[in-house]
Design a protein around this motif. Structure first.
Motif, PDB file in Angstrom:
ATOM      1  N   GLU A  74     -10.450  23.756  38.218  1.00 39.06           N
ATOM      2  CA  GLU A  74     -11.284  22.639  37.786  1.00 39.06           C
ATOM      3  C   GLU A  74     -12.318  23.156  36.802  1.00 39.06           C
ATOM      4  O   GLU A  74     -12.853  24.253  36.984  1.00 39.06           O
ATOM      5  N   ILE A  75     -12.614  22.362  35.781  1.00 37.26           N
ATOM      6  CA  ILE A  75     -13.722  22.660  34.873  1.00 37.26           C
ATOM      7  C   ILE A  75     -14.560  21.389  34.778  1.00 37.26           C
ATOM      8  O   ILE A  75     -14.036  20.313  34.461  1.00 37.26           O
ATOM      9  N   TRP A  76     -15.854  21.539  35.059  1.00 35.24           N
ATOM     10  CA  TRP A  76     -16.782  20.412  35.070  1.00 35.24           C
ATOM     11  C   TRP A  76     -17.908  20.647  34.072  1.00 35.24           C
ATOM     12  O   TRP A  76     -18.361  21.772  33.901  1.00 35.24           O
ATOM     13  N   ARG A  77     -18.367  19.570  33.451  1.00 36.65           N
ATOM     14  CA  ARG A  77     -19.455  19.658  32.478  1.00 36.65           C
ATOM     15  C   ARG A  77     -20.725  20.219  33.117  1.00 36.65           C
ATOM     16  O   ARG A  77     -21.400  21.060  32.536  1.00 36.65           O
ATOM     17  N   ASP A  78     -21.029  19.748  34.338  1.00 41.75           N
ATOM     18  CA  ASP A  78     -22.256  20.194  34.993  1.00 41.75           C
ATOM     19  C   ASP A  78     -22.163  19.899  36.491  1.00 41.75           C
ATOM     20  O   ASP A  78     -21.218  19.271  36.963  1.00 41.75           O
ATOM     21  N   ARG A  79     -23.157  20.350  37.215  1.00 42.12           N
ATOM     22  CA  ARG A  79     -23.181  20.176  38.671  1.00 42.12           C
ATOM     23  C   ARG A  79     -23.269  18.700  39.060  1.00 42.12           C
ATOM     24  O   ARG A  79     -22.684  18.276  40.053  1.00 42.12           O
ATOM     25  N   ALA A  80     -23.969  17.895  38.270  1.00 38.57           N
ATOM     26  CA  ALA A  80     -24.089  16.464  38.580  1.00 38.57           C
ATOM     27  C   ALA A  80     -22.709  15.795  38.556  1.00 38.57           C
ATOM     28  O   ALA A  80     -22.403  14.970  39.425  1.00 38.57           O
ATOM     29  N   ALA A  81     -21.874  16.152  37.590  1.00 36.67           N
ATOM     30  CA  ALA A  81     -20.525  15.584  37.518  1.00 36.67           C
ATOM     31  C   ALA A  81     -19.701  16.001  38.736  1.00 36.67           C
ATOM     32  O   ALA A  81     -18.967  15.187  39.310  1.00 36.67           O
ATOM     33  N   MET A 138     -21.645  24.632  32.391  1.00 36.73           N
ATOM     34  CA  MET A 138     -20.284  24.307  32.723  1.00 36.73           C
ATOM     35  C   MET A 138     -19.930  25.023  34.015  1.00 36.73           C
ATOM     36  O   MET A 138     -20.372  26.142  34.261  1.00 36.73           O
ATOM     37  N   LEU A 139     -19.144  24.350  34.857  1.00 38.30           N
ATOM     38  CA  LEU A 139     -18.726  24.930  36.125  1.00 38.30           C
ATOM     39  C   LEU A 139     -17.214  25.136  36.131  1.00 38.30           C
ATOM     40  O   LEU A 139     -16.459  24.248  35.734  1.00 38.30           O
ATOM     41  N   LEU A 140     -16.804  26.284  36.603  1.00 38.62           N
ATOM     42  CA  LEU A 140     -15.394  26.597  36.786  1.00 38.62           C
ATOM     43  C   LEU A 140     -15.163  26.739  38.274  1.00 38.62           C
ATOM     44  O   LEU A 140     -15.856  27.499  38.950  1.00 38.62           O
ATOM     45  N   VAL A 141     -14.216  25.973  38.797  1.00 36.55           N
ATOM     46  CA  VAL A 141     -13.848  26.037  40.209  1.00 36.55           C
ATOM     47  C   VAL A 141     -12.395  26.498  40.269  1.00 36.55           C
ATOM     48  O   VAL A 141     -11.527  25.905  39.611  1.00 36.55           O
ATOM     49  N   ILE A 142     -12.151  27.559  41.008  1.00 39.63           N
ATOM     50  CA  ILE A 142     -10.784  28.034  41.194  1.00 39.63           C
ATOM     51  C   ILE A 142     -10.556  28.277  42.672  1.00 39.63           C
ATOM     52  O   ILE A 142     -11.492  28.564  43.413  1.00 39.63           O
ATOM     53  N   GLY A 143      -9.318  28.156  43.078  1.00 37.89           N
ATOM     54  CA  GLY A 143      -9.057  28.406  44.484  1.00 37.89           C
ATOM     55  C   GLY A 143      -7.630  28.122  44.875  1.00 37.89           C
ATOM     56  O   GLY A 143      -6.756  27.901  44.024  1.00 37.89           O
ATOM     57  N   THR A 144      -7.424  28.119  46.180  1.00 41.27           N
ATOM     58  CA  THR A 144      -6.096  27.907  46.724  1.00 41.27           C
ATOM     59  C   THR A 144      -6.151  26.976  47.926  1.00 41.27           C
ATOM     60  O   THR A 144      -7.174  26.878  48.609  1.00 41.27           O
TER      61      THR A 144
END
Length: 99
Positions: A54-61, A1-7
């Motif tokens: 953002e939360i993504w299932r995987d890098r491919a998504a 799982m990927l977590l993306v955070i930012g501004t």
């Protein structure tokens, strides 16, 4: 799982113009396969500062997301908004726990 955070930072007077861009981006992205969460919020204390999560299932998504038509539309619209700063960070997580 990927977590993306930012501004994303725009001039305070540009917030009204970026809202519809972000609204379309968030709504379309939430429909994507592999998107578990996607949000954007205005900072209560700093006008013009937007927080992205953002939360993504995987890098491919996430990679498919970058190719989506709504990403291209948002990028083109943001080019006219004089973005003053953008910082996004990604980390891989094994699990998320609520508390």
């Amino acid at each position: 799982m990927l977590l993306v955070i930012g501004t994303i930072r725009v001039a305070p007077e540009a917030v009204a113009r970026i809202r519809p861009v972000m609204d379309e981006l968030v709504r379309a992205t939430r429909l994507e396969d592999g998107c578990a969460e996607y949000s954007c919020a205005e900072d209560l204390l700093e006008p013009g500062l937007l927080h992205v999560k953002e939360i993504w299932r995987d890098r491919a998504a996430l990679e498919r997301h970058f190719q989506a038509p709504h990403i291209a539309r948002a990028g083109a619209a943001m080019a006219d908004l004089d973005i003053q700063g953008r910082e996004l960070r990604m980390c891989e997580v094994d699990s998320l726990t609520s508390f």
